[in-house]
Write a protein that holds these residues in place. Structure first.
Motif, PDB file in Angstrom:
ATOM      1  N   ALA A 157      44.655  29.584  19.628  1.00 13.33           N
ATOM      2  CA  ALA A 157      43.421  30.202  19.079  1.00 13.33           C
ATOM      3  C   ALA A 157      43.536  31.360  18.224  1.00 13.33           C
ATOM      4  O   ALA A 157      43.002  31.393  17.112  1.00 13.33           O
ATOM      5  CB  ALA A 157      42.401  30.130  20.243  1.00 13.33           C
ATOM      6  N   ASP A 158      44.137  32.355  18.946  1.00 12.75           N
ATOM      7  CA  ASP A 158      44.517  33.670  18.151  1.00 12.75           C
ATOM      8  C   ASP A 158      45.343  33.590  16.924  1.00 12.75           C
ATOM      9  O   ASP A 158      44.822  34.256  15.591  1.00 12.75           O
ATOM     10  CB  ASP A 158      45.178  34.554  19.142  1.00 12.75           C
TER      11      ASP A 158
ATOM     12  N   SER B 185      43.188  17.582  14.782  1.00 14.65           N
ATOM     13  CA  SER B 185      43.410  16.190  15.218  1.00 14.65           C
ATOM     14  C   SER B 185      43.707  16.366  16.707  1.00 14.65           C
ATOM     15  O   SER B 185      44.521  17.161  17.055  1.00 14.65           O
ATOM     16  CB  SER B 185      44.621  15.362  14.766  1.00 14.65           C
ATOM     17  N   SER B 186      43.097  15.726  17.640  1.00 13.02           N
ATOM     18  CA  SER B 186      43.204  15.823  19.191  1.00 13.02           C
ATOM     19  C   SER B 186      43.027  17.131  19.549  1.00 13.02           C
ATOM     20  O   SER B 186      41.798  17.654  19.356  1.00 13.02           O
ATOM     21  CB  SER B 186      44.736  15.063  19.359  1.00 13.02           C
ATOM     22  N   LEU B 187      43.870  17.770  20.298  1.00 10.91           N
ATOM     23  CA  LEU B 187      43.863  19.021  20.613  1.00 10.91           C
ATOM     24  C   LEU B 187      43.388  20.042  19.655  1.00 10.91           C
ATOM     25  O   LEU B 187      42.789  21.023  19.706  1.00 10.91           O
ATOM     26  CB  LEU B 187      44.757  19.514  21.539  1.00 10.91           C
ATOM     27  N   GLY B 188      43.983  19.780  18.334  1.00 11.00           N
ATOM     28  CA  GLY B 188      43.549  20.580  17.118  1.00 11.00           C
ATOM     29  C   GLY B 188      42.261  20.554  16.895  1.00 11.00           C
ATOM     30  O   GLY B 188      41.524  21.382  16.261  1.00 11.00           O
TER      31      GLY B 188
ATOM     32  N   THR C  87      36.715  23.152  16.597  1.00 13.20           N
ATOM     33  CA  THR C  87      35.573  23.204  16.804  1.00 13.20           C
ATOM     34  C   THR C  87      35.275  24.703  17.584  1.00 13.20           C
ATOM     35  O   THR C  87      34.422  25.324  17.226  1.00 13.20           O
ATOM     36  CB  THR C  87      35.102  22.234  17.994  1.00 13.20           C
ATOM     37  N   TRP C  88      36.147  25.121  18.142  1.00 15.10           N
ATOM     38  CA  TRP C  88      36.073  26.595  18.814  1.00 15.10           C
ATOM     39  C   TRP C  88      36.015  27.554  17.606  1.00 15.10           C
ATOM     40  O   TRP C  88      35.162  28.569  17.505  1.00 15.10           O
ATOM     41  CB  TRP C  88      37.092  26.754  19.747  1.00 15.10           C
ATOM     42  N   LEU C  89      36.903  27.629  16.627  1.00 16.56           N
ATOM     43  CA  LEU C  89      37.046  28.284  15.669  1.00 16.56           C
ATOM     44  C   LEU C  89      35.950  28.234  14.573  1.00 16.56           C
ATOM     45  O   LEU C  89      35.487  29.330  14.295  1.00 16.56           O
ATOM     46  CB  LEU C  89      38.422  27.704  14.924  1.00 16.56           C
ATOM     47  N   ALA C  90      35.709  26.735  14.307  1.00 16.22           N
ATOM     48  CA  ALA C  90      34.357  26.804  13.575  1.00 16.22           C
ATOM     49  C   ALA C  90      32.922  27.357  13.944  1.00 16.22           C
ATOM     50  O   ALA C  90      32.360  28.070  13.324  1.00 16.22           O
ATOM     51  CB  ALA C  90      34.181  25.340  13.066  1.00 16.22           C
ATOM     52  N   GLU C  91      32.892  27.297  15.343  1.00 19.72           N
ATOM     53  CA  GLU C  91      31.686  28.121  15.872  1.00 19.72           C
ATOM     54  C   GLU C  91      31.801  29.620  15.662  1.00 19.72           C
ATOM     55  O   GLU C  91      30.899  30.130  15.618  1.00 19.72           O
ATOM     56  CB  GLU C  91      31.730  27.624  17.479  1.00 19.72           C
TER      57      GLU C  91
ATOM     58  N   HIS D 245      47.582  27.509  31.132  1.00 19.29           N
ATOM     59  CA  HIS D 245      47.007  26.674  29.979  1.00 19.29           C
ATOM     60  C   HIS D 245      45.746  25.860  30.095  1.00 19.29           C
ATOM     61  O   HIS D 245      44.994  25.796  29.283  1.00 19.29           O
ATOM     62  CB  HIS D 245      48.200  25.993  29.213  1.00 19.29           C
ATOM     63  N   LEU D 246      45.928  25.295  31.130  1.00 15.16           N
ATOM     64  CA  LEU D 246      44.469  24.752  31.475  1.00 15.16           C
ATOM     65  C   LEU D 246      43.339  25.552  31.585  1.00 15.16           C
ATOM     66  O   LEU D 246      42.100  25.280  31.216  1.00 15.16           O
ATOM     67  CB  LEU D 246      44.662  23.823  32.759  1.00 15.16           C
ATOM     68  N   ARG D 247      43.560  26.794  32.435  1.00 18.27           N
ATOM     69  CA  ARG D 247      42.546  27.598  32.331  1.00 18.27           C
ATOM     70  C   ARG D 247      42.100  28.357  30.984  1.00 18.27           C
ATOM     71  O   ARG D 247      40.958  28.681  30.624  1.00 18.27           O
ATOM     72  CB  ARG D 247      42.835  28.890  33.195  1.00 18.27           C
ATOM     73  N   GLU D 248      43.176  28.375  30.206  1.00 18.64           N
ATOM     74  CA  GLU D 248      42.799  28.892  28.583  1.00 18.64           C
ATOM     75  C   GLU D 248      42.042  27.917  27.916  1.00 18.64           C
ATOM     76  O   GLU D 248      41.280  28.190  27.152  1.00 18.64           O
ATOM     77  CB  GLU D 248      44.145  29.326  28.097  1.00 18.64           C
TER      78      GLU D 248
END
Length: 177
Positions: free
Chosen positions: A28-29, A48-51, A56-60, A101-104
């Protein structure tokens, strides 16, 4: 495929597809760093998929457009059984996917999108990893194309590529819209 299409349109210099590490926070960074400073109207993400989850996170955060191709909806839950060494698809590489990574993934979860008009969802009914209905529910109000059949990889993506680029503001003749 997208890089080649952007090259054909004379727009390859506007294309970025960084190799991302296993760490969702680091990924994400990296993505945020690439897009930072650009006006939101000039940025369009395709994930795509995880991307798609990352996009979504980045667009927000940025207020830009995003195209989501069979995006992950609940990856922290879905990937619990995939800890340890994992193959990187379309590569000979492997990653070490760890519990942190799950927590992240949970930390960058975006349960609700704020402006559906900024999103274009491409979801395949034949995706065996993510039920297309969970995708259409999460991105309710967004532009959506539900593809009958296909698969998680959207192996027929070439049929939709120009529509995706059009949403990103790039016409099939290479001009900005």
């Amino acid at each position: 495929m997208l890089r080649e299409r952007m090259r054909e349109l004379g727009r390859e210099d506007e294309y970025a597809c960084p190799a991302l590490p296993a760490s969702p926070r680091a990924s994400a960074d990296i993505a945020l760093g690439l897009a930072s400073g650009a006006p939101p109207s000039s940025v369009a993400l395709i994930g795509s998929s995880l991307g798609g989850y990352y996009a979504t996170w980045l667009a927000e955060r940025l207020g830009c457009r995003a195209v989501l191709l069979n995006p992950a909806i609940t990856p922290a839950r879905d990937l619990e059984g995939h800890l340890g060494r994992q193959p990187v698809y379309f590569s000979a590489d492997e990653i070490d996917f760890r519990p942190e990574h799950l927590r992240e993934l949970e930390e960058i979860d975006t349960p609700v999108i704020s402006r559906p008009e900024r999103y274009f969802l491409l979801a395949a009914t034949g995706d065996t990893l993510i039920d297309y209905r969970t995708m259409t529910n999460k991105y309710a109000g967004a532009r959506q194309r539900v593809v009958t059949g296909s698969n998680h990889e959207l192996s027929d993506f070439d049929l939709y590529m120009d529509e995706v680029l059009d949403f990103c503001g790039i016409s099939s003749n290479g001009r900005k819209q």
